[in-house]
Design a protein around this motif. Structure first.
Motif: not given
Length: 96
Positions: A77-83
């Motif tokens: 996925l393109k945007n930064q997220t908490k994983k």
């Protein structure tokens, strides 16, 4: 599945959803007329998680990715997220 955490205050219009216990700690709800999946509800804490497809004309920003350890290697996925891994997700909900 893209889903929205909606907390405990969730209401539905139309026929009341039917539910079934899908695990020791959660149940799933569906439309009794067409069978569409409407929600996933955590029994402890009474938190509803709804698929984004049930919302019309709403904008959402992806904030978290869960079960990242089970994600296919061919997409990102393109945007930064908490994983969070599956283990981290279960630990997080077990502590509530």
């Amino acid at each position: 599945m893209f889903a929205v955490h909606c907390g405990t205050e969730v209401g539905f219009s139309g026929p009341a959803p039917r539910t079934y216990r899908s695990s020791e700690w959660a149940e799933r709800g569906f439309c009794p007329t067409c069978g569409t999946h409407l929600f996933y509800r955590l029994l402890q804490g009474d938190e509803y998680i709804l698929p984004v497809g049930v919302f019309q004309d709403q904008a959402f920003q992806l904030a978290n990715e869960v079960f990242i350890d089970e994600k296919p290697a061919y997409y990102e996925l393109k945007n930064q997220t908490k994983k969070f891994t599956g283990k981290q997700v279960f630990e997080m909900f077990a502590s509530r």
